[in-house]
Scaffold this active site. Structure first.
Site, short mmCIF file in Angstrom:
data_model
loop_
_atom_site.label_atom_id
_atom_site.label_comp_id
_atom_site.label_asym_id
_atom_site.label_seq_id
_atom_site.Cartn_x
_atom_site.Cartn_y
_atom_site.Cartn_z
N ARG A 1 -9.97 0.57 8.13
CA ARG A 1 -9.44 -0.74 8.43
C ARG A 1 -10.43 -1.62 9.19
O ARG A 1 -10.10 -2.74 9.58
CB ARG A 1 -8.24 -0.55 9.34
CG ARG A 1 -6.95 -1.00 8.75
CD ARG A 1 -6.02 -1.09 9.90
NE ARG A 1 -4.92 -0.25 9.70
CZ ARG A 1 -3.72 -0.60 9.22
NH1 ARG A 1 -3.45 -1.69 8.91
NH2 ARG A 1 -2.76 0.19 9.08
N LYS B 1 0.84 -1.21 0.00
CA LYS B 1 0.00 0.00 0.00
C LYS B 1 0.87 1.26 0.00
O LYS B 1 0.66 2.16 -0.80
CB LYS B 1 -0.93 0.02 1.23
CG LYS B 1 -1.85 -1.19 1.34
CD LYS B 1 -2.77 -1.10 2.54
CE LYS B 1 -2.08 -1.14 3.89
NZ LYS B 1 -1.37 -2.40 4.22
N ARG C 1 11.05 -0.67 10.89
CA ARG C 1 9.94 -0.34 11.79
C ARG C 1 9.92 -1.29 12.98
O ARG C 1 10.18 -2.48 12.84
CB ARG C 1 8.62 -0.42 11.01
CG ARG C 1 8.17 0.94 10.55
CD ARG C 1 7.02 0.90 9.62
NE ARG C 1 5.89 0.08 10.06
CZ ARG C 1 4.77 -0.03 9.38
NH1 ARG C 1 4.63 0.64 8.24
NH2 ARG C 1 3.78 -0.77 9.81
N ARG D 1 -0.43 -8.53 13.79
CA ARG D 1 -0.99 -7.62 12.77
C ARG D 1 -1.79 -8.40 11.75
O ARG D 1 -2.85 -7.96 11.30
CB ARG D 1 0.15 -6.84 12.09
CG ARG D 1 0.76 -5.78 12.99
CD ARG D 1 2.12 -5.33 12.52
NE ARG D 1 2.10 -4.69 11.23
CZ ARG D 1 3.19 -4.54 10.46
NH1 ARG D 1 4.36 -4.99 10.86
NH2 ARG D 1 3.08 -3.94 9.30
N ARG E 1 11.77 -5.22 4.97
CA ARG E 1 11.48 -3.81 4.68
C ARG E 1 12.44 -2.87 5.43
O ARG E 1 12.68 -3.04 6.61
CB ARG E 1 10.05 -3.46 5.07
CG ARG E 1 9.80 -1.96 4.98
CD ARG E 1 8.38 -1.57 5.06
NE ARG E 1 7.70 -2.11 6.23
CZ ARG E 1 6.40 -2.05 6.41
NH1 ARG E 1 5.63 -1.51 5.48
NH2 ARG E 1 5.85 -2.55 7.49
P1 AP5 Z 1 4.79 -1.57 1.88
O1 AP5 Z 1 4.45 -0.78 0.67
O2 AP5 Z 1 5.56 -0.89 2.97
O3 AP5 Z 1 3.50 -2.34 2.44
P2 AP5 Z 1 2.21 -1.80 3.20
O4 AP5 Z 1 1.04 -2.49 2.63
O5 AP5 Z 1 2.21 -0.30 3.21
O6 AP5 Z 1 2.52 -2.39 4.64
P3 AP5 Z 1 2.43 -1.76 6.08
O7 AP5 Z 1 3.21 -2.68 6.99
O8 AP5 Z 1 2.88 -0.31 6.10
O9 AP5 Z 1 0.95 -1.84 6.39
P4 AP5 Z 1 0.29 -1.86 7.74
O10 AP5 Z 1 -1.08 -1.73 7.28
O11 AP5 Z 1 0.60 -2.97 8.64
O12 AP5 Z 1 1.00 -0.62 8.51
P5 AP5 Z 1 0.50 0.84 8.91
O13 AP5 Z 1 1.68 1.70 9.01
O14 AP5 Z 1 -0.63 1.26 8.06
O15 AP5 Z 1 5.63 -2.85 1.36
C1 AP5 Z 1 6.13 -3.82 2.29
C2 AP5 Z 1 7.46 -4.39 1.72
O16 AP5 Z 1 7.17 -5.11 0.51
C3 AP5 Z 1 8.48 -3.30 1.34
O17 AP5 Z 1 9.77 -3.73 1.72
C4 AP5 Z 1 8.35 -3.16 -0.17
O18 AP5 Z 1 9.58 -2.79 -0.77
C5 AP5 Z 1 7.93 -4.58 -0.60
N1 AP5 Z 1 7.02 -4.55 -1.76
C6 AP5 Z 1 5.98 -3.70 -2.00
N2 AP5 Z 1 5.37 -4.00 -3.18
C7 AP5 Z 1 6.02 -5.09 -3.68
C8 AP5 Z 1 5.85 -5.88 -4.87
N3 AP5 Z 1 4.89 -5.61 -5.77
N4 AP5 Z 1 6.69 -6.93 -5.07
C9 AP5 Z 1 7.68 -7.21 -4.14
N5 AP5 Z 1 7.90 -6.49 -3.01
C10 AP5 Z 1 7.08 -5.45 -2.78
O19 AP5 Z 1 -0.11 0.60 10.37
C11 AP5 Z 1 0.70 0.35 11.50
C12 AP5 Z 1 -0.14 0.27 12.77
O20 AP5 Z 1 -0.85 1.51 12.97
C13 AP5 Z 1 -1.25 -0.79 12.77
O21 AP5 Z 1 -0.75 -2.05 13.15
C14 AP5 Z 1 -2.24 -0.19 13.80
O22 AP5 Z 1 -1.81 -0.40 15.11
C15 AP5 Z 1 -2.16 1.28 13.51
N6 AP5 Z 1 -3.18 1.73 12.54
C16 AP5 Z 1 -2.93 2.26 11.30
N7 AP5 Z 1 -4.07 2.58 10.66
C17 AP5 Z 1 -5.08 2.23 11.51
C18 AP5 Z 1 -6.49 2.29 11.40
N8 AP5 Z 1 -7.11 2.76 10.32
N9 AP5 Z 1 -7.22 1.82 12.45
C19 AP5 Z 1 -6.63 1.35 13.55
N10 AP5 Z 1 -5.28 1.26 13.71
C20 AP5 Z 1 -4.52 1.70 12.69
#
Ligand code: AP5
Length: 254
Positions: free
Chosen positions: A101, A26, A182, A193, A149
């Site tokens: 989410r 994402k 991270r 997660r 990552r």
């Molecule tokens: P990346 O693009 O970083 O993946 P992502 O989907 O953004 O993963 P996140 O870990 O950031 O998502 P998340 O939802 O857990 O975290 P968030 O910060 O939102 O890619 C991942 C890796 O894969 C990278 O190394 C990249 O290079 C590689 N990659 C990407 N595309 C690729 C491809 N096509 N092929 C190969 N490799 C690839 O949330 C963190 C925390 O915040 C949550 O756990 C929760 O506690 C809180 N939180 C956030 N939003 C909410 C909400 N709405 N409600 C409640 N709690 C929330």
């Protein structure tokens, strides 16, 4: 076409939601979309991490929840999002990465966009004012993605030690900052997660699919190819919005 292409000038888009399991890509795709279309990137993870680092009492509670891999409370995150959406740079579109989410968050967002407030609407199912991009990735790929990552604390560029390494190990290609990992990219927290995703976020796939504003992509495709496919959908949406605006103006002028 690659993300380095010129942004599509003067086109407005509906709000874009990037939906997918942690590690689906994402954040990676969001950064490419904002570069191409010149709209802001609203990552709720980044917004929450900023608050968590602020040293406030709410921040310390948030940091604890995020370190455990659970989701933060719906009320709090909706308040954070409402505040961010009220800023002027969101007037012509934005990318929501990591929000909604949960089903209550999605219902809140639809009501908020429909009525400009979070109070319950008399219409039990208002039309979906969003464009939802779902990145489908099998769980087998996710551990490798999340454990590998690394990101740049200065420019936010995301790398992967296995699939997209920087030219020099541990250093950003663009600004030479040391890359960071991270805190929640730890095996035990990743498991939590993924389980929070299964229980609370996965139901959103059917929630949005039923509303007809849903586009599914294979998140395992190469990053550039996936971006091109997403841009295809977004370009069509921008053209449709432009045509609708012209028709509206023509009707208003006649
Ligand atoms: P990346 O693009 O970083 O993946 P992502 O989907 O953004 O993963 P996140 O870990 O950031 O998502 P998340 O939802 O857990 O975290 P968030 O910060 O939102 O890619 C991942 C890796 O894969 C990278 O190394 C990249 O290079 C590689 N990659 C990407 N595309 C690729 C491809 N096509 N092929 C190969 N490799 C690839 O949330 C963190 C925390 O915040 C949550 O756990 C929760 O506690 C809180 N939180 C956030 N939003 C909410 C909400 N709405 N409600 C409640 N709690 C929330």
């Amino acid at each position: 076409m690659t993300p380095q292409s010129a942004p599509a000038p003067g086109k407005s888009l509906p709000p874009i939601v990037l939906l997918g399991v942690p590690g689906a890509g994402k954040g990676t795709q969001a950064k490419r979309i904002v570069t191409r279309y010149g709209i802001p990137h609203l990552s709720t993870g980044d917004l929450l991490r900023e608050i968590a680092q602020s040293g406030s009492e709410v921040g310390s509670r948030l940091a604890e929840v995020m370190r455990s891999g659970s989701l933060v409370a719906d009320d709090l995150i909706c308040q954070v999002v409402a505040e961010r959406l009220g800023k002027p740079d969101c007037a012509h579109g934005y990318v929501l990465d990591g929000f909604p989410r949960t089903v209550p968050q999605a219902e809140w967002l639809i009501q908020f966009l429909a009525g400009g407030c979070a109070s319950p609407s008399p219409n039990p199912q208002p039309p979906c004012p969003l464009l939802v991009i779902y990145l489908a990735v099998g769980y087998n790929d996710l551990f490798r993605r999340l454990l590998g990552r690394r990101s740049c604390p200065t420019c936010g560029r995301i790398y992967n030690d296995f699939t997209q390494p920087p030219r020099q190990a541990g250093v950003c290609d663009l600004d030479q900052s040391p890359l960071v990992q991270r805190k929640d990219d730890d095996p035990a927290v990743i498991r939590e997660r993924l389980s929070a995703y299964e229980e609370q976020t996965l139901p959103l796939v059917e929630f949005f699919r039923r509303r007809g504003c849903f586009y599914e992509f294979r998140g395992t495709e190469a990053v550039d190819r996936l971006s091109d496919r997403i841009f295809g959908v977004l370009d069509s949406a921008a053209e449709a919005a432009e045509a609708a605006a012209k028709n509206g103006a023509a009707r208003g002028g006649s």
